[in-house]
Design an enzyme around this catalytic site. Structure first.
Site, PDB file in Angstrom:
ATOM      1  N   ARG A   1      -7.466 -20.463  -1.520  1.00 64.45           N
ATOM      2  CA  ARG A   1      -6.529 -20.106  -0.497  1.00 64.45           C
ATOM      3  C   ARG A   1      -5.284 -21.134  -0.508  1.00 64.45           C
ATOM      4  NH1 ARG A   1      -4.446 -21.588   3.968  1.00 64.45           N
ATOM      5  NH2 ARG A   1      -3.935 -19.794   5.262  1.00 64.45           N
ATOM      6  N   ARG A  52       8.364   4.276  -4.608  1.00 67.41           N
ATOM      7  CA  ARG A  52       8.256   3.298  -3.333  1.00 67.41           C
ATOM      8  C   ARG A  52       7.342   2.199  -3.759  1.00 67.41           C
ATOM      9  NH1 ARG A  52       7.226   5.537   2.596  1.00 67.41           N
ATOM     10  NH2 ARG A  52       5.338   5.785   1.829  1.00 67.41           N
ATOM     11  N   HIS A  99      -1.238 -20.988  -0.746  1.00 62.93           N
ATOM     12  CA  HIS A  99       0.088 -20.052  -0.703  1.00 62.93           C
ATOM     13  C   HIS A  99       0.677 -19.798  -1.979  1.00 62.93           C
ATOM     14  CE1 HIS A  99      -0.744 -21.244   3.558  1.00 62.93           C
ATOM     15  NE2 HIS A  99       0.348 -20.259   3.930  1.00 62.93           N
ATOM     16  N   TYR A 117       0.971  -1.286   0.255  1.00 63.09           N
ATOM     17  CA  TYR A 117       0.134  -0.072   0.036  1.00 63.09           C
ATOM     18  C   TYR A 117       0.877   1.296  -0.007  1.00 63.09           C
ATOM     19  CZ  TYR A 117       0.902   0.763   5.036  1.00 63.09           C
ATOM     20  OH  TYR A 117       1.380   1.172   6.249  1.00 63.09           O
ATOM     21  N   GLU A 163      12.668   2.471  13.914  1.00 63.89           N
ATOM     22  CA  GLU A 163      11.663   3.421  13.361  1.00 63.89           C
ATOM     23  C   GLU A 163      10.364   3.356  14.515  1.00 63.89           C
ATOM     24  OE1 GLU A 163       9.931   2.596   9.644  1.00 63.89           O
ATOM     25  OE2 GLU A 163      10.130   0.680   9.869  1.00 63.89           O
ATOM     26  N   LYS A 165       6.291  -1.799   1.819  1.00 59.56           N
ATOM     27  CA  LYS A 165       5.094  -1.205   2.514  1.00 59.56           C
ATOM     28  C   LYS A 165       3.904  -2.103   2.421  1.00 59.56           C
ATOM     29  CE  LYS A 165       3.094   3.262   3.273  1.00 59.56           C
ATOM     30  NZ  LYS A 165       3.219   3.397   4.720  1.00 59.56           N
TER      31      LYS A 165
HETATM   32  N1  PDD Z   1       2.819   4.915   7.624  1.00 59.02           N
HETATM   33  N2  PDD Z   1       7.506   3.666   8.815  1.00 59.02           N
HETATM   34  C1  PDD Z   1       6.517   2.926   9.109  1.00 59.02           C
HETATM   35  C2  PDD Z   1       6.603   1.540   9.520  1.00 59.02           C
HETATM   36  C3  PDD Z   1       5.397   3.405   8.420  1.00 59.02           C
HETATM   37  O1  PDD Z   1       4.108   2.773   8.431  1.00 59.02           O
HETATM   38  C4  PDD Z   1       5.186   4.871   7.987  1.00 59.02           C
HETATM   39  C5  PDD Z   1       4.072   5.363   7.154  1.00 59.02           C
HETATM   40  C6  PDD Z   1       6.423   5.617   7.680  1.00 59.02           C
HETATM   41  C7  PDD Z   1       6.710   6.862   7.302  1.00 59.02           C
HETATM   42  O2  PDD Z   1       6.544   7.057   5.978  1.00 59.02           O
HETATM   43  P1  PDD Z   1       6.002   8.189   5.143  1.00 59.02           P
HETATM   44  O3  PDD Z   1       6.702   9.358   5.608  1.00 59.02           O
HETATM   45  O4  PDD Z   1       6.327   7.924   3.724  1.00 59.02           O
HETATM   46  O5  PDD Z   1       4.705   8.308   5.384  1.00 59.02           O
HETATM   47  C8  PDD Z   1       7.590   5.029   8.550  1.00 59.02           C
HETATM   48  C9  PDD Z   1       1.621   5.299   7.070  1.00 59.02           C
HETATM   49  C10 PDD Z   1       1.640   6.616   7.165  1.00 59.02           C
HETATM   50  C11 PDD Z   1       0.687   4.335   7.265  1.00 59.02           C
HETATM   51  O6  PDD Z   1       0.868   3.343   7.394  1.00 59.02           O
HETATM   52  O7  PDD Z   1      -0.596   4.907   7.541  1.00 59.02           O
END
Ligand code: PDD
Length: 279
Positions: A99, A51, A101, A32, A175, A143
């Site tokens: 379903r 990204r 994998h 996402y 983070e 992501k």
């Molecule tokens: N999340 N690290 C993680 C694990 C995140 O989920 C996010 C952002 C960030 C910051 O990334 P960016 O600056 O590109 O938004 C760092 C979004 C906002 C979310 O999951 O809603």
């Protein structure tokens, strides 16, 4: 009427639905993006698409659309929302299969996007955070929609009266549960380097770009838990939060317990950049 985009069609958000055999539902098999929209303009669009492309490639998928196609889809969604400040959410899953994998079964991805109004946030007073062991997996640069660890971490933070969990892996900061981390000690700004334990945050990278442009010293280097706890300032960055000062960490004040002067400068420059771009 707020529109959603689903597999080639625009429809009212309330009418958009997916098959229960979608691999996003059964396996969390998808990726996402969250893109901020200021003054109806998608902020750092190219970086978000890049990204997205990297996330897709990492899970053996390809971007279904060229950047221009994404832009026209997302702009239509943004136009359907009354308010000018919005947040786009887009998700691509591997689609509907038995379903099983095996990813070879998947032929058509499910492509979903929406844009929602966001309330004007005021983080000027700062937020509370906790530290917590990084309980996530080894592919944090993707992501991925598989967010159960992050959901639990945010919940643990909330249980302790905080808004975010800052994650520690092998005594080093990675983070936040949904944000990147910066610290400042004796006017030196540090942020952990990007690797497989850190999402390459678009806001993080932009802040670095801005610091660079204004000759403000910073370093991308490992930040130990001890350095985090001894920092004068701690900031979190994300597309939804922008740059947020942490004023309390594990129930102890960070520095003076108020947003620090370096955050004020960084935030001012960030807001100025945003205005020059979006207004
Ligand atoms: N999340 N690290 C993680 C694990 C995140 O989920 C996010 C952002 C960030 C910051 O990334 P960016 O600056 O590109 O938004 C760092 C979004 C906002 C979310 O999951 O809603």
């Amino acid at each position: 009427m707020t529109l959603a985009y689903l597999n080639g069609e625009f429809k009212p958000l309330a009418e958009a639905s997916v098959n229960v055999l979608d691999r996003g539902f059964t396996f969390g098999d998808g990726v996402y993006e969250v893109m901020p929209v200021f003054n109806r303009m998608i902020f750092r669009f190219d970086e978000h698409v890049r990204r997205l492309e990297n996330s897709l490639q990492a899970i053996y998928m390809t971007n279904p659309y060229a950047a221009e196609q994404w832009l026209s889809i997302l702009q239509k969604l943004v136009s359907s929302v009354e308010q000018t400040e919005q947040s786009i959410y887009l998700q691509i899953t591997r689609g509907v299969t038995d379903r099983d994998h095996a990813i070879s079964l998947a032929k058509n991805p499910t492509i979903f996007a929406m844009s929602r109004a966001v309330e004007k946030k005021n983080f000027a007073a700062g937020i509370n955070a906790i530290t917590h062991e990084d309980i996530r997996w080894q592919y944090c640069a993707i992501k991925a929609i598989t967010l159960l660890p992050s959901v639990l971490l945010r919940h643990k933070a909330k249980e302790q009266g905080a808004s975010e969990a800052i994650l520690i892996r092998d005594t080093y900061v990675t983070e936040g549960a949904a944000s990147n981390v910066f610290i400042c000690k004796d006017n030196k700004i540090l942020t952990p380097p990007k690797n497989n334990h850190v999402l390459p945050g678009i806001t993080r990278d932009l802040l670095i770009e801005i610091l660079d442009k204004h000759n403000i010293a910073y370093a991308e280097m490992p930040v130990s838990e001890a350095a985090l706890l001894a920092a004068d300032e701690v900031w979190l960055t994300s597309s939804t939060w922008e740059i947020v000062p942490v004023v309390q960490l594990d129930n102890k004040p960070v520095g003076s317990g108020k947003p620090g002067p370096v955050w004020h400068t960084a935030n001012l420059l960030y807001q100025k950049f945003k205005r020059s771009y979006c207004c």
